[in-house]
Design a protein around this motif. Structure first.
Motif, PDB file in Angstrom:
ATOM      1  N   ARG A  21      31.999  63.028  -0.115  1.00  0.00           N
ATOM      2  CA  ARG A  21      31.576  63.718  -1.327  1.00  0.00           C
ATOM      3  C   ARG A  21      30.704  62.846  -2.222  1.00  0.00           C
ATOM      4  NH1 ARG A  21      31.367  68.728  -1.091  1.00  0.00           N
ATOM      5  NH2 ARG A  21      31.337  68.775  -3.363  1.00  0.00           N
ATOM      6  N   GLU A  22      30.583  61.556  -1.921  1.00  0.00           N
ATOM      7  CA  GLU A  22      29.793  60.693  -2.796  1.00  0.00           C
ATOM      8  C   GLU A  22      28.301  60.951  -2.594  1.00  0.00           C
ATOM      9  OE1 GLU A  22      30.896  58.180   0.865  1.00  0.00           O
ATOM     10  OE2 GLU A  22      31.880  59.582  -0.510  1.00  0.00           O
ATOM     11  N   ALA A  23      27.513  60.535  -3.576  1.00  0.00           N
ATOM     12  CA  ALA A  23      26.068  60.742  -3.529  1.00  0.00           C
ATOM     13  C   ALA A  23      25.444  59.885  -2.433  1.00  0.00           C
ATOM     14  CB  ALA A  23      25.458  60.402  -4.883  1.00  0.00           C
ATOM     15  N   LEU A  24      24.341  60.368  -1.909  1.00  0.00           N
ATOM     16  CA  LEU A  24      23.644  59.695  -0.816  1.00  0.00           C
ATOM     17  C   LEU A  24      22.177  59.556  -1.191  1.00  0.00           C
ATOM     18  CD1 LEU A  24      23.647  58.729   2.212  1.00  0.00           C
ATOM     19  CD2 LEU A  24      23.131  61.101   2.816  1.00  0.00           C
ATOM     20  N   ARG A  25      21.599  58.391  -0.943  1.00  0.00           N
ATOM     21  CA  ARG A  25      20.177  58.175  -1.180  1.00  0.00           C
ATOM     22  C   ARG A  25      19.496  57.916   0.160  1.00  0.00           C
ATOM     23  NH1 ARG A  25      16.376  56.910  -4.948  1.00  0.00           N
ATOM     24  NH2 ARG A  25      14.722  55.495  -4.300  1.00  0.00           N
ATOM     25  N   VAL A  26      18.391  58.631   0.409  1.00  0.00           N
ATOM     26  CA  VAL A  26      17.667  58.510   1.668  1.00  0.00           C
ATOM     27  C   VAL A  26      16.211  58.195   1.376  1.00  0.00           C
ATOM     28  CG1 VAL A  26      16.991  59.658   3.807  1.00  0.00           C
ATOM     29  CG2 VAL A  26      19.194  60.199   2.754  1.00  0.00           C
ATOM     30  N   ASP A  27      15.690  57.137   1.982  1.00  0.00           N
ATOM     31  CA  ASP A  27      14.262  56.829   1.901  1.00  0.00           C
ATOM     32  C   ASP A  27      13.596  57.471   3.116  1.00  0.00           C
ATOM     33  OD1 ASP A  27      11.702  55.890   1.745  1.00  0.00           O
ATOM     34  OD2 ASP A  27      12.246  53.783   1.513  1.00  0.00           O
ATOM     35  N   ALA A  28      12.849  58.541   2.881  1.00  0.00           N
ATOM     36  CA  ALA A  28      12.224  59.307   3.963  1.00  0.00           C
ATOM     37  C   ALA A  28      10.776  58.924   4.179  1.00  0.00           C
ATOM     38  CB  ALA A  28      12.336  60.801   3.667  1.00  0.00           C
ATOM     39  N   SER A  29      10.350  57.772   3.668  1.00  0.00           N
ATOM     40  CA  SER A  29       8.945  57.382   3.793  1.00  0.00           C
ATOM     41  C   SER A  29       8.509  57.257   5.253  1.00  0.00           C
ATOM     42  CB  SER A  29       8.702  56.053   3.068  1.00  0.00           C
ATOM     43  OG  SER A  29       9.018  56.161   1.698  1.00  0.00           O
ATOM     44  N   GLY A  30       9.422  56.843   6.132  1.00  0.00           N
ATOM     45  CA  GLY A  30       9.088  56.702   7.543  1.00  0.00           C
ATOM     46  C   GLY A  30       9.527  57.872   8.391  1.00  0.00           C
ATOM     47  N   ALA A  31      10.057  58.920   7.773  1.00  0.00           N
ATOM     48  CA  ALA A  31      10.557  60.079   8.511  1.00  0.00           C
ATOM     49  C   ALA A  31       9.422  61.044   8.837  1.00  0.00           C
ATOM     50  CB  ALA A  31      11.636  60.796   7.703  1.00  0.00           C
ATOM     51  N   SER A  32       9.656  61.914   9.796  1.00  0.00           N
ATOM     52  CA  SER A  32       8.691  62.975  10.094  1.00  0.00           C
ATOM     53  C   SER A  32       8.675  63.986   8.956  1.00  0.00           C
ATOM     54  CB  SER A  32       9.079  63.679  11.393  1.00  0.00           C
ATOM     55  OG  SER A  32      10.291  64.405  11.236  1.00  0.00           O
ATOM     56  N   LEU A  33       7.611  64.768   8.879  1.00  0.00           N
ATOM     57  CA  LEU A  33       7.527  65.800   7.842  1.00  0.00           C
ATOM     58  C   LEU A  33       8.655  66.812   8.002  1.00  0.00           C
ATOM     59  CD1 LEU A  33       5.985  67.050   5.452  1.00  0.00           C
ATOM     60  CD2 LEU A  33       4.609  68.320   7.117  1.00  0.00           C
ATOM     61  N   GLY A  34       8.991  67.153   9.245  1.00  0.00           N
ATOM     62  CA  GLY A  34      10.084  68.093   9.473  1.00  0.00           C
ATOM     63  C   GLY A  34      11.397  67.573   8.916  1.00  0.00           C
ATOM     64  N   ALA A  35      11.704  66.304   9.168  1.00  0.00           N
ATOM     65  CA  ALA A  35      12.938  65.715   8.649  1.00  0.00           C
ATOM     66  C   ALA A  35      12.922  65.647   7.125  1.00  0.00           C
ATOM     67  CB  ALA A  35      13.134  64.324   9.242  1.00  0.00           C
ATOM     68  N   LEU A  36      11.765  65.344   6.543  1.00  0.00           N
ATOM     69  CA  LEU A  36      11.652  65.267   5.085  1.00  0.00           C
ATOM     70  C   LEU A  36      11.980  66.617   4.448  1.00  0.00           C
ATOM     71  CD1 LEU A  36      10.815  64.036   2.369  1.00  0.00           C
ATOM     72  CD2 LEU A  36       8.434  64.561   2.967  1.00  0.00           C
ATOM     73  N   VAL A  37      11.406  67.697   4.958  1.00  0.00           N
ATOM     74  CA  VAL A  37      11.665  69.018   4.375  1.00  0.00           C
ATOM     75  C   VAL A  37      13.129  69.412   4.583  1.00  0.00           C
ATOM     76  CG1 VAL A  37      11.058  71.464   4.444  1.00  0.00           C
ATOM     77  CG2 VAL A  37       9.263  69.731   4.588  1.00  0.00           C
ATOM     78  N   GLU A  38      13.698  69.085   5.735  1.00  0.00           N
ATOM     79  CA  GLU A  38      15.124  69.357   5.939  1.00  0.00           C
ATOM     80  C   GLU A  38      15.966  68.612   4.903  1.00  0.00           C
ATOM     81  OE1 GLU A  38      16.607  68.779   9.865  1.00  0.00           O
ATOM     82  OE2 GLU A  38      15.308  70.304  10.753  1.00  0.00           O
ATOM     83  N   LEU A  39      15.613  67.368   4.609  1.00  0.00           N
ATOM     84  CA  LEU A  39      16.340  66.602   3.596  1.00  0.00           C
ATOM     85  C   LEU A  39      16.243  67.275   2.224  1.00  0.00           C
ATOM     86  CD1 LEU A  39      15.341  63.018   4.726  1.00  0.00           C
ATOM     87  CD2 LEU A  39      17.687  63.880   4.580  1.00  0.00           C
TER      88      LEU A  39
END
Length: 255
Positions: A21-39
């Motif tokens: 339940r705790e907050a999560l921080r994700v750096d999506a700079s290296g992720a695909s566009l598909g993964a970024l939008v899913e995030l």
């Protein structure tokens, strides 16, 4: 890197949000566009318990879009669109401009004009389908990114999701799981209305990517379905996932 591995960050984040339940921080700079939008859609699902960062030009473009009243923005090889709930003349005009800009970008990097036109039409159909399939008062988000030898196009909404769409339909039999619901929608092309002449939107998307070694991923509820082009026919993989509210369709094109 396989097509499935390009979504590792969003898959991992969904699983983590299921367990903790705790907050999560994700750096999506290296992720695909598909993964970024899913995030970004997971962020809505998790009541903003996920912080998503992206320092790339596409990340800055998405932030600019979401912080403004504009419906469509583009810069360089990236574009993003916000489709407001219910649609209207302005939303339709923005969807047309978005799809045409994507087509122009594809042709500029060497994609055949006929193939680029089919992909642009598929992207436009995915956007306008949000009004019918996502449910009432649901907005949509779309984005594209065109590179030297590949491109992404992604459309998403935070609506009722694929299984709930079938559950609210007049069909006498409903899918029992999210995996089954995605199979009905994407592979078997079963319309929620029961009309065999409807429910063909994903078929047109799949047909449009065949000439470009394309891959498609559809993410909804607690499942994902991935299509990868094989030598003679498409190969489908359906997997259980952490919950994501709504629908995300990601298409990777390679040439």
């Amino acid at each position: 890197m396989t097509f499935q591995q390009r979504f590792a960050q969003s898959d991992d984040a969904a699983q983590m949000m299921t367990r903790a339940r705790e907050a999560l921080r994700v750096d999506a700079s290296g992720a695909s566009l598909g993964a970024l939008v899913e995030l970004l859609m997971l962020r809505r699902t998790a009541d903003r318990r996920i912080a998503v960062a992206d320092s790339t030009p596409r990340g800055r473009l998405l932030r600019r879009l979401l912080a403004s009243s504009r419906l469509f923005v583009s810069e360089g090889s990236c574009g993003a669109i916000h489709r407001p709930a219910g649609g209207n003349a302005a939303a339709d005009a923005a969807s047309n401009d978005f799809a045409k800009t994507f087509q122009t970008q594809l042709v500029a990097v060497g994609v055949q004009a006929t193939a680029a036109g089919r992909l642009s039409a598929a992207l436009h159909e995915l956007l306008t389908n949000i009004d019918e399939h996502a449910g009432d008062a649901v907005d949509g988000l779309g984005a594209f990114e065109v590179m030297d030898r590949e491109a992404w196009m992604v459309v998403a909404d935070s609506g009722r999701g694929v299984r709930a769409g079938y559950a609210e339909s007049p069909l006498p039999v409903k899918p029992a799981t999210a995996e089954e619901a995605l199979t009905w929608a994407v592979i078997e092309n079963r319309s929620r209305t029961g009309d065999p002449h409807r429910g063909l939107g994903f078929r047109s998307v799949i047909q449009s990517v065949r000439s470009l070694d394309g891959c498609v991923r559809v993410r909804s509820d607690s499942a994902s379905l991935e299509l990868v082009q094989a030598a003679d026919r498409p190969k489908f993989l359906v997997r259980e996932q952490g919950h994501l509210r709504g629908f995300v369709v990601s298409v990777l094109l390679r040439w």
